[in-house]
Structure formats: structure tokens, C-alpha cells
Motif scaffolding. Structure first.
Motif, PDB file in Angstrom:
ATOM      1  N   LEU A 193      -4.481  26.452   3.030  1.00 48.55           N
ATOM      2  CA  LEU A 193      -4.702  27.836   3.474  1.00 48.55           C
ATOM      3  C   LEU A 193      -5.391  27.898   4.834  1.00 48.55           C
ATOM      4  O   LEU A 193      -5.122  28.811   5.629  1.00 48.55           O
ATOM      5  CB  LEU A 193      -5.528  28.603   2.439  1.00 48.55           C
ATOM      6  N   LEU A 196      -2.896  27.429   7.650  1.00 49.11           N
ATOM      7  CA  LEU A 196      -1.980  28.571   7.598  1.00 49.11           C
ATOM      8  C   LEU A 196      -2.633  29.794   8.230  1.00 49.11           C
ATOM      9  O   LEU A 196      -2.019  30.529   9.011  1.00 49.11           O
ATOM     10  CB  LEU A 196      -1.607  28.863   6.135  1.00 49.11           C
ATOM     11  N   ASP A 228       5.271  27.717   7.033  1.00 53.14           N
ATOM     12  CA  ASP A 228       6.094  27.594   5.850  1.00 53.14           C
ATOM     13  C   ASP A 228       5.732  26.332   5.052  1.00 53.14           C
ATOM     14  O   ASP A 228       5.656  26.347   3.812  1.00 53.14           O
ATOM     15  CB  ASP A 228       7.576  27.544   6.244  1.00 53.14           C
ATOM     16  N   ILE A 231       2.519  26.872   3.114  1.00 50.94           N
ATOM     17  CA  ILE A 231       2.757  27.738   1.954  1.00 50.94           C
ATOM     18  C   ILE A 231       3.355  26.925   0.808  1.00 50.94           C
ATOM     19  O   ILE A 231       2.956  27.042  -0.349  1.00 50.94           O
ATOM     20  CB  ILE A 231       3.667  28.919   2.320  1.00 50.94           C
TER      21      ILE A 231
END
Length: 232
Positions: A193, A196, A228, A231
Motif C-alpha cells: 500500500l 501504491l 497495478d 494492488i
């Protein structure tokens, strides 16, 4: 009176949700009010659990001699004829006139003044959890239905208290496992996270400055590909 004794039993047993404390309380309630010595044995709840036992005697010296070796005699307790029969039938087994010679040596010594024993199964929710054995110094004890009924009620209330303590212990274990899982999950989630979040913030800043359109197709593609990947 019997009712006053049972009220006292309920009061003391309701005061603890710890299995070990509950076990010690049960044998202490029986001694010396009902008998001179008492043994409580509880079967393991699962293959990962272990059997437990507690012993109390009116004679403190005899009790202290039995305490250190109680753990050693645990495997022998459920094999004793009275305990095995009580566990199998779910009914009391009274040997009011036979000396407690078949018990392991440490318990036999602690019950030297006893002329017999009575074993009561701990039944709750249709399941037999263990057995409460009361060592008798008076051969006439439990010869009348009232005595047997009183001890059976003690065993029943003890079984319910042990169930409550077990459920509380299981709930504590579940909460502890949940907290450990959440701590690990939180740590593991932060790993993908964080980058990201950095990627998205970078794109947001470029968009706010009107520079997103000036970004090369390759750089934009790499940024989105990286996001991506995090994730996934």
C-alpha cells in the motif's frame, strides 16, 4: 442446610472464569463440608489439550504430600474402575465400604483415613467432562439418597462452571488469535500500500499542475503498471 451449601457453591463458582481457579474451588467446597478429601479430574478438551486434576484434603500435611505428584498420576486417574465407570455411564459410583487401595500411591497415602470413595461424573450439555471423587472417612456417608443428590448437584454445578470457564478461555484465545492476525495483516498490507499511495500521490500532483498530459506514454504506463502490481 443443603440449600445453603448449594447457594454457597453457586456463589463461589460464579466468581471465577479461570479453569484452574474453578478446579481448586470445587475441591475446596467439598472439603471438609462433605468429606475429608476430594479429587477433581477433567478430561482434555481436544488432542492439543491436557487432562487436569485438583486435590484437597482436610489434613494439610496429607494434601501437601499429594500435591507435588498429582501431575505424575494424571494418566492413572481415568483408568481407575470407579472413574471409568462413572465416565461411561454418566452416573455416580459409590464404594462406601472399600478402602481406596486401587488409587495411585500418592492419592492412596493422602486418603489413608478413608474407608471408601464415591465418584460423580461431571456432565454438562450432554457431555461428560470428567469426574469428582469424594473420599469417605464415614462408611455410612452416601448411603442415603439425600447425600448422593447433594454431591450430584455439586458435580453438576461444577461441570457448568468448568464449561463457562472453558468457553471464556476459548473466547480469549479467539480474540488473541484475531488480534495477532490483524497485526500481521496490517503489517503485510502496508508493504504494497505504501508504494501504491506514493504512485497515486505523484499522479495527483502532476494532474494538479496540469503536467499529466506532458507525461510520456511510457512513464505514465510504467506508473500505472507499478500501481497495478502493488494492488495485485
Amino acid at each position: 442446610s443443603a440449600q445453603r451449601f448449594l447457594a454457597e457453591v453457586s456463589m463461589h463458582l460464579a466468581g471465577s472464569l479461570d479453569i484452574d481457579t474453578t478446579g481448586r474451588t470445587v475441591v475446596r467446597l467439598a472439603v471438609p463440608r462433605l468429606v475429608d478429601a476430594a479429587l477433581l479430574w477433567v478430561a482434555p478438551r481436544s488432542e492439543h489439550d491436557r487432562p487436569r486434576a485438583w486435590f484437597a484434603a482436610a489434613d494439610a500435611d496429607r494434601e501437601s504430600r499429594a500435591a507435588p505428584v498429582l501431575e505424575q498420576v494424571l494418566p492413572a486417574i481415568p483408568k481407575h474402575a470407579c472413574v471409568a465407570r462413572a465416565m461411561e455411564t454418566g452416573r455416580a459410583v459409590v464404594n462406601a465400604s472399600e478402602p481406596a487401595t486401587a488409587w495411585p500411591a500418592a492419592l492412596r497415602e493422602a486418603a489413608t483415613a478413608c474407608s471408601g470413595d464415591a465418584t460423580f461424573p461431571l456432565v454438562a450439555g450432554g457431555r461428560t467432562l470428567g469426574a469428582l471423587t469424594l473420599f469417605l472417612s464415614d462408611g455410612t456417608r452416601f448411603q442415603v439418597p439425600e447425600d448422593v443428590a447433594l454431591a450430584e448437584e455439586l458435580a453438576h454445578r461444577s461441570a457448568m462452571a468448568l464449561v463457562n470457564a472453558t468457553l471464556f478461555h476459548s473466547a480469549e484465545d479467539a480474540v488473541r488469535a484475531r488480534d495477532e492476525f490483524l497485526a500481521v495483516a496490517s503489517h503485510e498490507l502496508k508493504t504494497p500500500l505504501t508504494p501504491l499511495w506514493v504512485s497515486i500521490q505523484t499522479l495527483q500532483r502532476l494532474a494538479a499542475r496540469g503536467q499529466l498530459a506532458k507525461l510520456s506514454e511510457q512513464r505514465l504506463g510504467d506508473a500505472l503498471k507499478g500501481a497495478d502490481g502493488q494492488i495485485r
